[in-house]
Design an enzyme around this catalytic site. Structure first.
Site, short mmCIF file in Angstrom:
data_model
loop_
_atom_site.label_atom_id
_atom_site.label_comp_id
_atom_site.label_asym_id
_atom_site.label_seq_id
_atom_site.Cartn_x
_atom_site.Cartn_y
_atom_site.Cartn_z
N ASP A 505 35.45 -0.39 -0.54
CA ASP A 505 34.73 -1.15 0.49
C ASP A 505 35.73 -2.12 1.15
OD1 ASP A 505 32.61 -2.10 2.01
OD2 ASP A 505 31.64 -3.16 0.37
N GLU A 508 38.79 -2.20 6.07
CA GLU A 508 39.15 -2.07 7.50
C GLU A 508 40.58 -2.58 7.81
OE1 GLU A 508 35.20 -1.55 6.65
OE2 GLU A 508 36.24 -3.45 6.34
N ASP A 581 27.07 -1.63 6.80
CA ASP A 581 26.02 -2.63 6.56
C ASP A 581 24.91 -2.55 7.61
OD1 ASP A 581 27.56 -3.38 4.45
OD2 ASP A 581 28.38 -5.16 5.40
#
Length: 895
Positions: A505, A508, A581
């Site tokens: 997770d 990015e 999300d």
């Protein structure tokens, strides 16, 4: 299904954290160049031809900078165009590791080189590339028809590298003209760029590239995930381009072109007789403008001006912050050809372990070992199948990954042994940020070895994330990836076992309090490349290293499972992705379908959205509907935020529990078909979940449909039934009138249909998890078409190892119904796998006449009559208690 749409909460996202397009300096600079005559001219006397490519130079008429153009033909109807500086000041970044190998080229031939035209012909003579010298332009023609053209709007843009100005500072005593000049330079963001309180220093100056493509006859455009947007790409206006820049946007808005967690710079264009693709291989921030319009073309003689017809034309403009122009033109001509061409370049979807196609139960966070045990027991108590329970960041010792909270998870191995006895698995989160704590072995080793990304001053880049002050591993460095992969070894990752798998997770990468909540673009990676060059690759590399670690820990024997939030072209080789999300509102359920379809079109079949919505609390009907949708999507996980109320499937009353149980069981019964589709994705690059137009490429009315989809060629999810026989998946009733149907939808059922002409393999019952179902018998559902024929497949292996690859231990069976005979035969003789499981039940849908008798004929020629039931109302023939081997040939004859 989606009638109860609720409004989207804008307040979930603080938009001021993220740039609008007009706040992006290279976009502003490129937009100064308006459509018109290009300033580039090709120097045709510089043309050289080799077996590999055709090379020539182009010159900018004003600044006189030379660029080198290379054109390649790659086998399988692919053309590659590369444009770079002929003599750059320093090497420009070219994306590594995404292409699975250097593509096999074919020798282009020069068929004309005169009067300012260079004509290149493909090996098979089907395609021609026409290079016009002045202004420079490339047209790609198929059998004399222009499919696409490059730089026809004159928007080729290439900022050549320059030495820095000797003095970029302005003293207070300098005159006003210098101040305004400085302001203008700052506005263009050439050497530095401000956003809020952040300053991006560009030590190498501006290096943006871009070009336009015109797609002739196309007005349906798809692809370039990830955006919370419709399936069909929309026309963009100034300041509203599609953005490809991986960002952590919590509670992102829907119908917004801002880039979110992943980027695949692949665009598809479709018209009834052709599909084409453009793959823009660039990992820096990229913006895409799209403009579809009608152009009038002459259809008669030039003298007959009355004979004009309108034809659609779509202009696509790619703009990237840095790198080179490296673009692959995928010529199809079908969508399935495009999928194969893209996979030929970037790889196919990895074949997942079977357990990962089951249901996953996740929450931020399951509190401790007791909580895990209770949730696991809850599934058994309520008779709901599931395969994997997940642990979010709170399971660690202070957000130090590869560790366990010593109080809450005192004995993680024992916890995993209890799950193993239930034939279930555990997934834990492993994020890329590493807590800056000298006592934390991972940090101290990473620091000693110089494995962290550096800031522009050469110090370890530090940012804030879940653990507080953190450093970020430089996964672009192969040495770091190898070291990171070794962290998953059982002896190193204390408390891990072989039923533990991984979730990447925040990759990015997410940097709290950073510019746009991510890493500074002037941070420095391996080989001295700035972060701006490769930002969109960061998550791709972490997932690559993680998957490699899971394979290594089993000495190359076991398939990994890794879910990633951030992705790029080629991420399909390493595991699964999800949409990030989302919010517990109807609009997010609705948008999840086009989002997943778009990701699937871009080569990543193993994708899903958080069931129920990650943020907020879904009303019971929304949760039920989300389970029903998720059960027919490739990756199926329920997940929620720590602020959300608990929402295990049995917490919403007996009626809702029953409906959710039924949806999950349907998923488990469908697994043989789903696993076969994943094998097709792995071998043939066919998307598991696909939009209607893929299967019905000539039906214009399907081109924009985004609230329904198909699983493979055979299972249809929702309402429109195109022009052939369809059967209700549950009642077996044949749908008489093809076209748009109004079907009453009750809470406990959503429309799912089987296409006539198909055979679908199912299990006769669901088990507690996939591993419990190995010996559960098969059902074949044979749905007849108008010719009373049907065809289908079943792929089978051990579901977890690489033996299917290394030892050819697999079964690939074909089922054919023709002239009232259903036959089982081998589709791939190279595969051998002994399965004890049998086909117990066969159901024939749409069999127009009641049989007199039915016989089964085995491979040894023995024939025996079988008992059957036939429903004259529904034309359904059912055979039960058959015990036919799944791994041998046999026939069922209906007389």
């Amino acid at each position: 299904m989606f009638s109860a749409l609720s409004s989207v909460q804008d307040e979930a996202v603080d938009k001021s954290n993220f740039k609008e397009c007009n706040q992006i300096a290279f976009y502003r600079r490129q937009k100064l160049l308006r459509p018109g005559k290009s300033l580039y001219r090709a120097l045709l006397d510089s043309v050289t031809l080799s077996d590999e490519n055709v090379k020539f130079q182009i010159i900018h008429e004003e600044n006189k900078v030379l660029l080198e153009v290379e054109i390649y033909e790659i086998e399988g109807n692919i053309f590659r165009l590369k444009i770079n500086e002929a003599a750059p000041l320093r090497a420009r970044y070219e994306v590594p590791d995404v292409l699975i190998k250097e593509p096999t080229t074919q020798r282009l031939s020069i068929s004309q080189k005169e009067a300012g035209i260079l004509m290149l012909t493909s090996v098979n003579k089907d395609y021609m590339l026409q290079v016009t010298a002045n202004p420079f332009q490339v047209e790609l023609l198929s059998k004399g028809e222009t499919v696409l053209s490059m730089n026809s709007n004159g928007l080729l843009y290439f900022e050549h590298l320059q030495p820095p100005p000797s003095d970029r500072s302005t003293s207070e005593n300098e005159e006003t003209a210098s101040d305004s000049s400085k302001e203008k330079q700052e506005d263009l963001g050439l050497w530095q760029e401000k956003f809020g309180s952040f300053l991006d220093i560009k030590v190498h100056g501006p290096s943006s590239v871009g070009v336009d493509f015109s797609l002739h006859g196309f007005d349906h455009i798809y692809g370039i995930p990830q955006h919370a947007e419709s399936l069909l790409l929309k026309n963009t206006s100034d300041g509203d381009a599609y953005r490809l820049y991986n960002l952590d946007i919590f509670g992102h808005k829907i119908h917004d072109k801002i880039g979110i967690y992943g980027s695949v710079p692949l665009l598809l264009a479709h018209k009834p007789n052709r599909t084409s693709g453009i793959f823009w291989l660039n990992s820096s921030e990229t913006l895409v403008d799209i403009n579809t319009k009608a152009v009038h073309i002459q259809s008669g003689s030039a003298a007959d001006t009355a004979k004009q017809r309108a034809m659609p034309l779509t202009d696509v403009r790619w703009m990237s912050e840095s790198g080179i122009i490296d673009v692959f033109l995928l010529m199809g001509p079908t969508a399935f050809d495009i999928f194969k061409q893209f996979a030929q370049l970037t790889g196919t979807q990895a074949l997942p372990p079977l357990f990962s196609l089951g249901y996953h139960q996740c929450r931020w966070n399951y509190e401790d070992e007791q909580d895990v045990k209770a949730v696991d027991a809850g599934f058994d108590e309520h008779d709901i199948p599931y395969d994997v329970i997940w642990l979010d960041i709170e399971h660690t010792d202070g957000k130090r990954y590869f560790t366990w909270d010593k109080k809450k998870f005192q004995n993680p191995k024992r916890m995993q042994e209890l799950l193993r006895k239930k034939k279930r698995k555990l997934v834990v989160i492993v994020d890329p940020h590493i807590k800056a704590d000298p006592m934390y072995a991972l940090y101290s080793q990473g620091k000693d070895k110089g494995y962290f990304v550096k800031d522009r001053n050469g110090q370890d880049f530090e940012g804030i994330c879940w653990p507080g002050s953190s450093c970020y591993l430089d996964f672009t460095n192969p040495e770091v990836r190898k070291w990171y992969a070794d962290q998953f070894a059982f002896k190193t990752y204390k408390g891990s076992t072989n039923i533990l798998f991984v979730w990447n997770d925040m990759n990015e990468p997410s940097v709290f309090k950073g510019a746009e909540l991510t890493m500074q673009k002037d941070a420095v990676h391996y080989n001295n490349w700035e972060h701006r060059e490769l930002h969109n690759l960061y998550g791709f590399y972490q997932q690559m290293a993680t998957a490699e670690g899971l394979i290594k820990r089993s000495s190359g024997k076991e398939r990994p499972f890794v879910l990633t939030r951030s992705f790029f072209a080629g991420s399909q080789k390493y595991g699964a992705v999800w949409t990030g999300d989302n919010t517990a509102e109807w609009g997010y359920l609705k948008i999840s379908i086009p989002m997943l379809l778009t990701i699937s079109l871009a080569g990543i079949s193993f994708c899903g959205a958080d069931v129920g919505g990650f943020i907020g609390d879904p009303e019971p009907e929304l949760l039920v509907r989300w389970y029903q949708a998720g059960a027919y999507q490739p990756f199926f996980r329920g997940h929620s935020n720590m602020e959300s109320k608990r929402r295990e499937p049995w917490l919403f009353g007996e009626k809702n529990t029953q409906i959710i149980r039924e949806a999950i069981r349907e998923r488990y019964v469908l697994l043989p078909y789903l696993y076969t589709l994943f094998y097709r994705a792995y071998t043939e690059a066919e998307p598991v979940m696909r939009p209607l137009w893929i299967e019905f490429p000539g039906k214009l009315e399907t081109f924009g449909v985004e609230n329904e989809y198909m699983l493979g060629k055979q299972v249809w999810h929702f309402y429109i039934l195109p022009y052939m026989i369809w059967y209700d998946f549950r009642t077996f009733i044949q749908m008489e009138d093809p076209g748009t149907l109004k079907i009453p939808v009750t809470l406990d059922k959503i429309p799912v249909f089987q296409r006539g002409g198909t055979v679908i393999p199912l299990k006769t019952a669901a088990g507690k998890s996939t591993e419990w179902m190995i010996d559960i018998s098969y059902e074949l559902r044979v749905a007849l078409d108008t010719e009373a024929c049907a065809i289908g497949e079943l792929y089978l292996d051990d579901g977890h190892s690489f033996q299917y690859l290394h030892k050819k231990q697999f079964l690939y069976r074909k089922f054919t119904f023709h002239k009232n005979v259903l036959s089982s035969s081998c589709m791939d003789e190279s595969g051998q796998y002994h399965a004890t499981c049998v086909v117990e039940r066969v159901i024939f849908l749409g069999l127009g006449q009641q049989p007199t008798f039915v016989t089964v004929c085995s491979k040894d020629g023995k024939e025996k009559e079988v008992v059957f039931t036939y429903d004259t109302k529904t034309s359904v023939l059912m055979l039960e208690n058959l015990a036919l081997s799944i791994d041998t040939d046999w026939k069922i004859c209906i007389k």
